[in-house]
Design an enzyme around this catalytic site. Structure first.
Site, PDB file in Angstrom:
ATOM      1  N   ALA A  35       0.832  -1.208   0.000  1.00  0.00           N
ATOM      2  CA  ALA A  35       0.000   0.000   0.000  1.00  0.00           C
ATOM      3  C   ALA A  35       0.863   1.254   0.000  1.00  0.00           C
ATOM      4  O   ALA A  35       1.975   1.269   0.536  1.00  0.00           O
ATOM      5  CB  ALA A  35      -0.919  -0.008   1.204  1.00  0.00           C
ATOM      6  N   ASP A  36       0.306   2.333  -0.569  1.00  0.00           N
ATOM      7  CA  ASP A  36       1.035   3.600  -0.630  1.00  0.00           C
ATOM      8  C   ASP A  36       1.342   4.163   0.757  1.00  0.00           C
ATOM      9  O   ASP A  36       2.319   4.878   0.944  1.00  0.00           O
ATOM     10  CB  ASP A  36       0.220   4.637  -1.423  1.00  0.00           C
ATOM     11  N   ILE A  37       0.500   3.837   1.736  1.00  0.00           N
ATOM     12  CA  ILE A  37       0.682   4.376   3.077  1.00  0.00           C
ATOM     13  C   ILE A  37       1.797   3.661   3.831  1.00  0.00           C
ATOM     14  O   ILE A  37       2.358   4.206   4.804  1.00  0.00           O
ATOM     15  CB  ILE A  37      -0.646   4.286   3.872  1.00  0.00           C
ATOM     16  N   ARG A  60      -1.164  -8.989  -3.665  1.00  0.00           N
ATOM     17  CA  ARG A  60      -1.909  -9.852  -4.586  1.00  0.00           C
ATOM     18  C   ARG A  60      -1.087 -10.152  -5.824  1.00  0.00           C
ATOM     19  O   ARG A  60      -1.161 -11.241  -6.392  1.00  0.00           O
ATOM     20  CB  ARG A  60      -3.221  -9.166  -4.972  1.00  0.00           C
ATOM     21  N   TYR A  81      -0.620 -13.510   0.935  1.00  0.00           N
ATOM     22  CA  TYR A  81      -0.885 -13.085   2.309  1.00  0.00           C
ATOM     23  C   TYR A  81      -0.796 -14.281   3.255  1.00  0.00           C
ATOM     24  O   TYR A  81      -0.219 -14.187   4.345  1.00  0.00           O
ATOM     25  CB  TYR A  81      -2.277 -12.454   2.426  1.00  0.00           C
ATOM     26  N   LYS A 120      -6.695   2.375  10.203  1.00  0.00           N
ATOM     27  CA  LYS A 120      -8.057   2.843  10.456  1.00  0.00           C
ATOM     28  C   LYS A 120      -8.810   2.971   9.128  1.00  0.00           C
ATOM     29  O   LYS A 120      -8.141   3.139   8.100  1.00  0.00           O
ATOM     30  CB  LYS A 120      -8.003   4.187  11.184  1.00  0.00           C
ATOM     31  N   ARG A 200     -11.147   3.803  -2.340  1.00  0.00           N
ATOM     32  CA  ARG A 200     -11.889   4.580  -1.346  1.00  0.00           C
ATOM     33  C   ARG A 200     -13.327   4.842  -1.761  1.00  0.00           C
ATOM     34  O   ARG A 200     -14.141   5.259  -0.935  1.00  0.00           O
ATOM     35  CB  ARG A 200     -11.168   5.906  -1.075  1.00  0.00           C
ATOM     36  N   ASP A 212     -12.649   7.419   5.632  1.00  0.00           N
ATOM     37  CA  ASP A 212     -11.241   7.698   5.352  1.00  0.00           C
ATOM     38  C   ASP A 212     -10.786   8.896   6.180  1.00  0.00           C
ATOM     39  O   ASP A 212     -10.527   8.767   7.378  1.00  0.00           O
ATOM     40  CB  ASP A 212     -11.049   7.924   3.857  1.00  0.00           C
TER      41      ASP A 212
END
Length: 440
Positions: A35-37, A60, A81, A120, A200, A212
């Site tokens: 993920a980008d985060i 994935r 995963y 979150k 999102r 979000d």
């Protein structure tokens, strides 16, 4: 100039995080999804934490995971995963998957004896949140589930990074919670950041702006009041164009709290004017006027013991999301002073009083615990994610930490508040995952 240079050095180290040697027994963390985060939330802060090793990643698409691992110096790439969760060398998992997958893969990670740092919002809705925190897996031990290591409870933490910083702790100390009248919190993302194909805006994956950026603002209300909302009075959620119209893009909501105060949130994923920052994220807390003793009005000129004084406080926390980069906490106290009127010769009249208003302002900041007078570890350049990661590790390794934590009860209450907004809006709560229906 000194303050500017200090801020420049701090932000340089926030971006170019120092790399430290790792301790023996450092926590090995695997990442579910490229993920980008993940670089901001885990990879970068882990570099400066001697007790954390980012050990593996899975996605994935394995080629995407491999590219992510190469870019960020992660030694192991897993096929899936499940493959990552089956690795006995991994102690904990960071889960930044889409909201609708939070319950499934967190439950599976706990079943494999892994501690979990979960992005979150915790889950798609409050029912899932309750099921996750009430599951027997959290009362089990790591050794019982994984067959490795000393027995210890499994730790699940919702990744509300902004609430772990010294600045947020300072903000809390400036509030008189029983007398809060109104709290306003706002946060917008730039309009160009998320296209209509972004996850999102996928309803089946728990999409929506209130799910979000809205999580930050709703949590801000709850933190400020120190209580849970009793009613959602208004929920004006701007829908995405069809066929994505089950998801909101911007939001405005008002919630009532037990002391009668009102919390108000505004924000979304398509900020006005399409620029970023549109405005700094902020929390503004307005208190009711309260009577104060004249003897306690230090620093106010001309206040005598015979005066009647009320104080109305407003506290504004600018950039509460990423406070280590820059923040300011503005405190404004409005004093209304009612004094016995006097005649020309200085004698008192028969009860007539004069009224005057004095304003006292100050700006507070806290880039480290030491600036709050607390002897706790943490450099001024440590990010909110860095503070959160340290608390996560301390909890797992049995250290006391700072005392800041997001409990299971807190996370469940947060999801209930989000559900309250969606129910009031008519969009309805986000759907429960098929996986949860199978295991609960």
């Amino acid at each position: 100039m000194g303050a500017f240079l200090s801020a420049l050095r701090r932000n340089q180290r926030l971006v170019f995080t120092p790399v430290v040697a790792k301790h023996d027994g450092a926590l090995k963390i695997g990442i579910l999804g490229a993920a980008d985060i993940a670089p901001i939330a885990l990879v970068n802060p882990a570099r400066s934490n001697p007790n954390v090793v980012v050990y593996a990643v899975a996605a994935r698409d394995k080629s995407r995971a491999a590219a992510f691992a190469k870019k960020h110096g992660i030694p192991h790439v897993k096929d899936s995963y499940d493959d990552l969760l089956n690795d006995p060398n991994i102690d904990a998992v960071y889960n930044p998957l889409p909201n609708g997958l939070h319950f499934e893969w967190t439950h599976k990670a706990l079943a494999k004896g892994k501690h979990v740092l979960l992005e979150k919002p915790l889950t798609s809705n409050a029912e899932e949140a309750e099921a996750l925190f009430n599951c027997e897996l959290l009362s089990a031990s790591r050794s019982a589930n994984s067959g490795q290591g000393q027995a210890q409870p499994l730790i699940l933490l919702e990744a509300f990074h902004s609430r772990f910083s010294p600045a947020f702790a300072l903000f809390r100390t400036l509030l008189d919670q029983p007398n809060i009248e109104h709290v306003f919190a706002s946060l917008y993302a730039p309009a160009f950041l998320f296209g209509s194909d972004n996850i999102r805006f996928q309803y089946d994956l728990g999409g929506g702006a209130a799910m979000d950026v809205g999580t930050y603002t709703i949590a801000a209300l709850r933190e400020a009041f120190g209580a849970e909302p009793t009613e959602c009075m208004l929920a004006d959620l701007e829908r995405m164009p069809p066929p994505l119209d089950q998801c909101d893009v911007n939001f405005h909501a008002q919630l009532r709290f037990p002391n009668g105060g009102i919390g108000e949130v505004k924000g979304g994923l398509k900020g006005p004017r399409g620029l970023w920052p549109v405005e700094f994220p902020l929390i503004q807390v307005t208190h009711r006027p309260v009577a104060v003793a004249a003897a306690d009005c230090h620093g106010l000129n001309g206040v005598s013991e015979r005066d009647e004084v009320t104080k109305k406080r407003t506290v504004t926390f600018v950039n509460f999301i990423l406070s280590p980069h820059y923040h300011r906490i503005e405190v404004e106290d409005e004093y209304v002073i009612s004094s016995p009127a006097s005649t020309g010769d200085g004698s008192r009249t028969d009860g007539t009083r004069t009224r005057r208003v004095l304003i006292k302002k100050e700006t507070r900041k806290a880039y480290s615990w030491k600036e709050m007078g607390r002897d706790l570890p943490g450099e001024p350049w440590l990010s909110t994610y860095g503070y959160m990661l340290q608390e996560f590790v301390d909890k797992i390794q049995g250290r006391e930490g700072t005392g800041v934590w997001i409990s299971g009860e807190d996370s469940i209450a947060q999801m209930k508040a989000i559900d309250m907004v969606y129910e009031k809006s008519g969009l309805g709560v986000r759907p429960t995952s098929v996986y949860r229906a199978k295991v609960v």
